[in-house]
Scaffold this motif. Structure first.
Motif, PDB file in Angstrom:
ATOM      1  N   ALA B 182      10.388   5.639 -11.365  1.00  0.00           N
ATOM      2  CA  ALA B 182       9.435   5.985 -10.311  1.00  0.00           C
ATOM      3  C   ALA B 182       8.586   7.187 -10.700  1.00  0.00           C
ATOM      4  CB  ALA B 182      10.176   6.249  -9.010  1.00  0.00           C
ATOM      5  N   SER B 183       9.239   8.183 -11.296  1.00  0.00           N
ATOM      6  CA  SER B 183       8.485   9.398 -11.612  1.00  0.00           C
ATOM      7  C   SER B 183       7.481   9.147 -12.718  1.00  0.00           C
ATOM      8  CB  SER B 183       9.440  10.522 -12.003  1.00  0.00           C
ATOM      9  OG  SER B 183      10.278  10.098 -13.038  1.00  0.00           O
ATOM     10  N   LYS B 184       7.798   8.212 -13.646  1.00  0.00           N
ATOM     11  CA  LYS B 184       6.864   7.949 -14.731  1.00  0.00           C
ATOM     12  C   LYS B 184       5.947   6.774 -14.415  1.00  0.00           C
ATOM     13  CE  LYS B 184       9.669   9.986 -18.326  1.00  0.00           C
ATOM     14  NZ  LYS B 184      11.086   9.713 -18.610  1.00  0.00           N
ATOM     15  N   ASN B 185       6.064   6.238 -13.214  1.00  0.00           N
ATOM     16  CA  ASN B 185       5.205   5.142 -12.776  1.00  0.00           C
ATOM     17  C   ASN B 185       5.337   3.911 -13.676  1.00  0.00           C
ATOM     18  OD1 ASN B 185       3.442   3.921 -11.092  1.00  0.00           O
ATOM     19  ND2 ASN B 185       1.634   5.052 -11.758  1.00  0.00           N
ATOM     20  N   ARG B 186       6.559   3.625 -14.089  1.00  0.00           N
ATOM     21  CA  ARG B 186       6.769   2.463 -14.969  1.00  0.00           C
ATOM     22  C   ARG B 186       7.545   1.383 -14.246  1.00  0.00           C
ATOM     23  NH1 ARG B 186       9.295   5.169 -19.801  1.00  0.00           N
ATOM     24  NH2 ARG B 186       7.694   6.643 -20.460  1.00  0.00           N
ATOM     25  N   GLY B 187       7.163   0.143 -14.499  1.00  0.00           N
ATOM     26  CA  GLY B 187       7.926  -0.978 -13.965  1.00  0.00           C
ATOM     27  C   GLY B 187       7.608  -1.283 -12.522  1.00  0.00           C
ATOM     28  N   ILE B 188       6.683  -0.528 -11.939  1.00  0.00           N
ATOM     29  CA  ILE B 188       6.457  -0.686 -10.502  1.00  0.00           C
ATOM     30  C   ILE B 188       5.697  -1.974 -10.191  1.00  0.00           C
ATOM     31  CG2 ILE B 188       5.474   0.414  -8.478  1.00  0.00           C
ATOM     32  CD1 ILE B 188       6.333   3.016  -9.533  1.00  0.00           C
ATOM     33  N   ASP B 189       4.719  -2.292 -11.021  1.00  0.00           N
ATOM     34  CA  ASP B 189       4.011  -3.558 -10.797  1.00  0.00           C
ATOM     35  C   ASP B 189       4.967  -4.725 -10.899  1.00  0.00           C
ATOM     36  OD1 ASP B 189       1.127  -2.353 -12.585  1.00  0.00           O
ATOM     37  OD2 ASP B 189       1.530  -2.444 -10.427  1.00  0.00           O
ATOM     38  N   ASN B 190       5.816  -4.645 -11.911  1.00  0.00           N
ATOM     39  CA  ASN B 190       6.840  -5.661 -12.127  1.00  0.00           C
ATOM     40  C   ASN B 190       7.715  -5.817 -10.881  1.00  0.00           C
ATOM     41  OD1 ASN B 190       8.153  -7.506 -13.628  1.00  0.00           O
ATOM     42  ND2 ASN B 190       9.153  -6.040 -15.016  1.00  0.00           N
ATOM     43  N   LEU B 191       8.065  -4.674 -10.311  1.00  0.00           N
ATOM     44  CA  LEU B 191       8.916  -4.670  -9.121  1.00  0.00           C
ATOM     45  C   LEU B 191       8.239  -5.402  -7.980  1.00  0.00           C
ATOM     46  CD1 LEU B 191      11.377  -3.591  -7.520  1.00  0.00           C
ATOM     47  CD2 LEU B 191      10.064  -1.532  -7.076  1.00  0.00           C
ATOM     48  N   ILE B 192       6.976  -5.100  -7.761  1.00  0.00           N
ATOM     49  CA  ILE B 192       6.270  -5.749  -6.650  1.00  0.00           C
ATOM     50  C   ILE B 192       6.121  -7.238  -6.900  1.00  0.00           C
ATOM     51  CG2 ILE B 192       4.092  -5.845  -5.399  1.00  0.00           C
ATOM     52  CD1 ILE B 192       5.781  -3.494  -4.683  1.00  0.00           C
ATOM     53  N   GLN B 193       5.800  -7.578  -8.144  1.00  0.00           N
ATOM     54  CA  GLN B 193       5.653  -9.008  -8.444  1.00  0.00           C
ATOM     55  C   GLN B 193       6.931  -9.767  -8.168  1.00  0.00           C
ATOM     56  OE1 GLN B 193       4.312  -9.525 -12.464  1.00  0.00           O
ATOM     57  NE2 GLN B 193       2.215  -8.967 -11.929  1.00  0.00           N
ATOM     58  N   LYS B 194       8.025  -9.191  -8.672  1.00  0.00           N
ATOM     59  CA  LYS B 194       9.314  -9.858  -8.482  1.00  0.00           C
ATOM     60  C   LYS B 194       9.664  -9.942  -7.000  1.00  0.00           C
ATOM     61  CE  LYS B 194      13.111 -10.605 -11.528  1.00  0.00           C
ATOM     62  NZ  LYS B 194      13.849 -10.151 -12.695  1.00  0.00           N
ATOM     63  N   SER B 195       9.333  -8.902  -6.241  1.00  0.00           N
ATOM     64  CA  SER B 195       9.631  -8.905  -4.813  1.00  0.00           C
ATOM     65  C   SER B 195       8.865 -10.013  -4.119  1.00  0.00           C
ATOM     66  CB  SER B 195       9.263  -7.572  -4.171  1.00  0.00           C
ATOM     67  OG  SER B 195       9.867  -6.516  -4.847  1.00  0.00           O
ATOM     68  N   ILE B 196       7.598 -10.130  -4.456  1.00  0.00           N
ATOM     69  CA  ILE B 196       6.781 -11.148  -3.795  1.00  0.00           C
ATOM     70  C   ILE B 196       7.235 -12.552  -4.170  1.00  0.00           C
ATOM     71  CG2 ILE B 196       4.453 -12.084  -3.569  1.00  0.00           C
ATOM     72  CD1 ILE B 196       3.415  -9.292  -3.713  1.00  0.00           C
ATOM     73  N   SER B 197       7.579 -12.743  -5.442  1.00  0.00           N
ATOM     74  CA  SER B 197       8.021 -14.090  -5.811  1.00  0.00           C
ATOM     75  C   SER B 197       9.374 -14.401  -5.178  1.00  0.00           C
ATOM     76  CB  SER B 197       8.061 -14.261  -7.324  1.00  0.00           C
ATOM     77  OG  SER B 197       8.973 -13.348  -7.896  1.00  0.00           O
ATOM     78  N   HIS B 198      10.217 -13.386  -5.046  1.00  0.00           N
ATOM     79  CA  HIS B 198      11.523 -13.621  -4.393  1.00  0.00           C
ATOM     80  C   HIS B 198      11.330 -13.941  -2.918  1.00  0.00           C
ATOM     81  CE1 HIS B 198      15.770 -13.582  -3.857  1.00  0.00           C
ATOM     82  NE2 HIS B 198      15.775 -12.520  -3.082  1.00  0.00           N
ATOM     83  N   LEU B 199      10.291 -13.306  -2.342  1.00  0.00           N
ATOM     84  CA  LEU B 199       9.973 -13.544  -0.936  1.00  0.00           C
ATOM     85  C   LEU B 199       9.683 -15.017  -0.689  1.00  0.00           C
ATOM     86  CD1 LEU B 199       7.466 -11.043   0.661  1.00  0.00           C
ATOM     87  CD2 LEU B 199       9.231 -12.332   1.797  1.00  0.00           C
ATOM     88  N   ASN B 200       9.026 -15.617  -1.659  1.00  0.00           N
ATOM     89  CA  ASN B 200       8.621 -16.997  -1.467  1.00  0.00           C
ATOM     90  C   ASN B 200       9.729 -17.984  -1.758  1.00  0.00           C
ATOM     91  OD1 ASN B 200       6.053 -16.190  -0.705  1.00  0.00           O
ATOM     92  ND2 ASN B 200       5.345 -16.095  -2.814  1.00  0.00           N
ATOM     93  N   GLU B 201      10.841 -17.491  -2.291  1.00  0.00           N
ATOM     94  CA  GLU B 201      11.978 -18.388  -2.499  1.00  0.00           C
ATOM     95  C   GLU B 201      12.710 -18.590  -1.202  1.00  0.00           C
ATOM     96  OE1 GLU B 201      14.368 -16.558  -5.414  1.00  0.00           O
ATOM     97  OE2 GLU B 201      12.822 -16.655  -6.955  1.00  0.00           O
ATOM     98  N   ASN B 202      13.416 -19.693  -1.112  1.00  0.00           N
ATOM     99  CA  ASN B 202      14.110 -19.960   0.142  1.00  0.00           C
ATOM    100  C   ASN B 202      15.552 -19.523   0.152  1.00  0.00           C
ATOM    101  OD1 ASN B 202      12.228 -20.968   1.907  1.00  0.00           O
ATOM    102  ND2 ASN B 202      12.168 -22.921   0.811  1.00  0.00           N
ATOM    103  N   LYS B 203      16.153 -19.508  -1.046  1.00  0.00           N
ATOM    104  CA  LYS B 203      17.597 -19.278  -1.065  1.00  0.00           C
ATOM    105  C   LYS B 203      17.921 -17.788  -1.154  1.00  0.00           C
ATOM    106  CE  LYS B 203      17.382 -21.755  -4.747  1.00  0.00           C
ATOM    107  NZ  LYS B 203      17.840 -22.284  -6.048  1.00  0.00           N
TER     108      LYS B 203
END
Lengths: 93, 714
Positions: B182-203
């Protein structure tokens, strides 16, 4: 049965149980002090209280009066004897 | 948020824990329809000190909005996801270690997940503290909400020579995991992408993870079955969470079953079938098994790659910072430096320059504009005296307060504040408080406004209220000009002694306040002092800036409303007489006649002069105004202020006046902060009246005893 508040600085012990009930006990358990975990006393504050302990890899401060409810496993007879052999029989245990 | 409506009428603004409960299962049906919602809500949950705030700031930037959770004085932060086209909102929930039923923060989080049903939870986890962090994770997994794990500070873990096998962990927990910094601003885009794709999953696969031993798991499933037959709002969702909590004897979930005694009996019957030692203490059984599961998980997924350092940097720093002989000197040196910077030469310069800038420059420009546009005298006076002069002088001490605030925030972000609380806990315990109160109390010496705000770190409501009651007695820096003036005139050879005595008197009376109120007004559970001592770290500038910006917005907001209003009222009273004609001579105004009416009260204190009363009244706007008002009212073209005062204040009345200024009601800015943090008009009123009475009696005592003493000597 000794409690965490009986440990001196530098000593460690294994938790046997956390007694009592209510928010304080809950907080202590939630912070990772559960049966079987190792706790080590790192230092005490300049005025003598609270103490800083190391548990599950992090540092926690707790008052001695609160540490009273953390009961430690007492050393087995075999373990006491073993430490007597290593450190000499005038070891404080 | 559905907090029981009946309780809103109670005087005590904060709801007792047992009342923050859910009702209305029909509210759920409304929510299932909201799958078609326009905006997505992401809840950020994690331990304190895990980098959650940093992540939140990275995700939302300056769009964040800070408010309060309804019914409590716990901060609520929400913001829009930066750089997204769709409406994605991030809600920052308070840092928690567990979802137990005891602290406000935990209850707020539970309620939020179960009632407001966020679309997905991002559980941010501190990799360097994985065991304890995963304890909360296992509880979140029992809720009916999608989760993504954000593994923060992985880079620091690598430096310690340890490595987490993320793929393995993912496979075992069945929760998507993203490594971030978080402090180095790394991986955050990845985090959001994964969150959104997980959101669209049903299980939700992790619902089937077995954490407990088979017999406990069986018991839990049976309890779940019973719950789904009841008609409570947990019968459809979050049944596993509820079942585990019921098994643990959770008081809040048990409240739901008040009317369901048959089910309660059934559940108790099932539990009684378990072995004696489990039945006896179901709470610790669950916690114990969670941690056993976590330890096994960690041993399988974390490997030691290189030799780790035997003592961390934090431990070495603490040897000095909390060492028996070094801790206290260092502590007081740090505190003294902060105050010296904020209120000594640098701070004062900032203050005078801001004041000059606002009143002379901006005021001058406005004044010219007003004259040019032919505004009436009273309009000009309103704008220049009240708005620019009054509010301006308050805003002019914003830079100074911010400087204090920044320095203290740096200290807090670095991790030192918890050490300060650790050092000061024992003395404060005698007052019925904990070490955590020390910093807000200390800040009171600078300014009550950030000090009162700083009491938010106290989780215990009673501690917060008691500390807020004590803060005004820590003589704020705005009163210092008055002390300096009087000390130089009336006690020229003992200036320092007199001023230090005044400060000490304030501290003694705040201690007295603690003893007086702790059992009567604020009886309640005393706080515990089980507190994490986080690793030291370099404060992040970005966090600091956002924090400061929040404070600026809050301060200006209050200055623009409450303070402006009060200033205008006092201006009005000062500028008009009873016939409502504008007067330029203050002594003709309503205020001075009010001063004349009040003045006799203070005869017993030795300063029954109307000018003294009016000066004290002006102190309600800002304590610095006392001196400025006095120079207007006492000084004239023929006599200097010092001479005029020497005549006006007989022996000991000057001292009595100083004592009164020390103790009486604080300025409007402080009053409004106190009201905001206490959340209760009744308590605020008690605090103000109490301060006035103490001030009155103390100064009367000083004057009367002093006069008696001098007469006795003669």
């Amino acid at each position: 049965m000794s409690s965490l508040s009986n440990l001196n600085v530098g000593e460690s012990g294994i938790v046997h149980n956390v007694i009592g009930e209510g928010p304080l006990r809950r907080k202590i358990i939630d912070m990772g002090i559960t049966p079987g975990v190792n706790v080590e006393v790192i230092r005490s504050a300049p005025f003598g209280d609270p103490i800083e302990i190391k548990v599950r890899g992090y540092s926690l401060s707790i008052r001695k009066s609160e540490a009273d409810i953390i009961i430690l496993k007492s050393l087995s007879y075999k373990q006491i004897n073993r430490s007597r052999i290593i450190y000499g029989s005038d070891t404080k245990q | 948020m559905n907090l029981t409506k009946e309780k809103r009428t109670s005087n005590n603004h904060e709801l007792p824990l047992s009342e923050i409960k859910h009702q209305n299962s029909h509210k759920y049906q409304k929510h299932t329809l909201s799958n078609i919602t326009l905006k997505t809500k992401i809840a950020l949950i994690g331990n304190p000190n895990c980098g959650k705030t940093t992540l939140f700031n990275q995700l939302t930037g300056s769009s964040q909005y800070v408010g309060n959770w309804p019914g409590v004085t716990v901060e609520r932060k929400e913001g829009r996801l930066k750089g997204s086209d769709t409406l994605i909102y991030i809600v920052d929930l308070p840092g928690i270690y567990s979802l137990s039923p005891y602290s406000q923060e935990e209850i707020i989080t539970r309620n939020y997940i179960m009632e407001d049903k966020p679309d997905i939870i991002i559980n941010i986890v501190d990799s360097t503290n994985l065991e304890r962090n995963l304890y909360l994770t296992t509880q979140l997994m029992e809720l009916d909400c999608k989760i993504v794990l954000a593994l923060n500070m992985n880079d620091i873990l690598l430096k310690k020579g340890k490595k987490i096998d993320i793929k393995k962990l993912e496979d075992k927990l069945k929760v998507p995991i993203v490594s971030i910094s978080a402090s180095k601003n790394r991986g955050i885009d990845n985090l959001i992408q994964k969150s959104i794709s997980h959101l669209n999953e049903n299980k939700i696969l992790y619902k089937n993870i077995h954490i407990y031993t088979p017999e406990i798991e069986r018991t839990i499933s049976e309890i779940e079955k019973i719950i789904s037959n009841t008609d409570t709002y947990i019968s459809e969702h979050n049944t596993r969470f509820a079942a585990v909590k019921i098994f643990e004897n959770d008081p809040l979930i048990n409240l739901l079953f008040d009317n369901n005694n048959i089910y309660k009996k059934q559940i108790n019957g099932i539990i009684r079938e378990l072995p004696e030692e489990i039945q006896r203490d179901t709470e610790i059984v669950i916690a114990d098994q969670r941690y056993k599961y976590i330890c096994k998980l960690c041993s399988e997924c974390i490997t030691q790659t290189t030799e780790s350092l035997s003592f961390s940097l934090s431990r070495k720093l603490d040897n000095i910072l909390t060492g028996r002989f070094t801790a206290i000197p260092i502590f007081f040196t740090l505190i003294f430096s902060i105050f010296y910077i904020s209120f000594g030469p640098i701070g004062s310069y900032l203050r005078y320059y801001s004041e000059y800038f606002i009143i002379t420059h901006i005021g001058g420009v406005i004044g010219k504009f007003l004259s040019a546009s032919g505004a009436s005298i009273w309009a000009k006076s309103l704008v220049q005296k009240a708005v620019v002069g009054g509010v301006g002088s308050i805003i002019s001490f914003l830079p100074q307060i911010l400087l204090l605030f920044t320095l203290l925030s740096i200290l807090e972000d670095s991790g030192y504040m918890s050490r300060a609380a650790f050092i000061m806990d024992k003395p404060l315990k005698k007052l019925g408080l904990s070490g955590k109160s020390f910093i807000p109390l200390l800040m009171g010496f600078g300014c009550s406004v950030p000090a009162v705000l700083g009491t938010r770190i106290l989780e215990n409501k009673r501690d917060r209220e008691l500390t807020i009651f004590m803060i005004p007695f820590m003589s704020c820096s705005a009163k210092t000009p008055l002390y300096l003036l009087f000390a130089s005139i009336f006690f020229p050879n003992h200036q320092s002694l007199v001023i230090i005595s005044i400060y000490i008197l304030g501290v003694l009376l705040s201690i007295f306040t603690a003893y007086m109120f702790r059992d009567s007004l604020f009886s309640g559970k005393p706080s515990s002092f089980v507190m994490e001592l986080p690793e030291y770290k370099l404060p992040s500038l970005k966090n600091l800036w956002i924090h400061i910006w929040d404070r600026i917005k809050d301060f200006i907001g209050r200055a623009g409303t409450v303070i402006l209003g009060a200033t205008i009222i006092i201006w009005f009273l000062q500028s008009f007489d009873y016939n409502l004609t504008f007067v330029s001579d203050d002594s003709q105004s309503i205020l001075s006649s009010m001063g004349n009416i009040i003045a006799p009260i203070f005869t017993i204190c030795g300063f029954g002069d109307w000018r003294a009363s009016v000066s004290l009244l002006s102190g309600l706007i800002a304590k610095e105004s006392i001196v400025s008002t006095m120079s207007v009212l006492y000084g004239s073209s023929t006599t200097s202020l010092s001479d005029a005062l020497k005549v006006a204040f007989p022996p000991f009345s000057a001292l009595a006046f100083m004592v009164f200024v020390l103790l009486y009601t604080p300025c409007i800015a402080a009053i409004s902060s106190i009201h905001k943090e206490l959340g209760s008009a009744k308590l605020t009123a008690i605090s103000l009246i109490y301060q006035f009475l103490i001030a009155f009696f103390a100064s009367a005592l000083v004057f009367q005893i002093g006069t008696l003493f001098t007469n006795f000597i003669r």
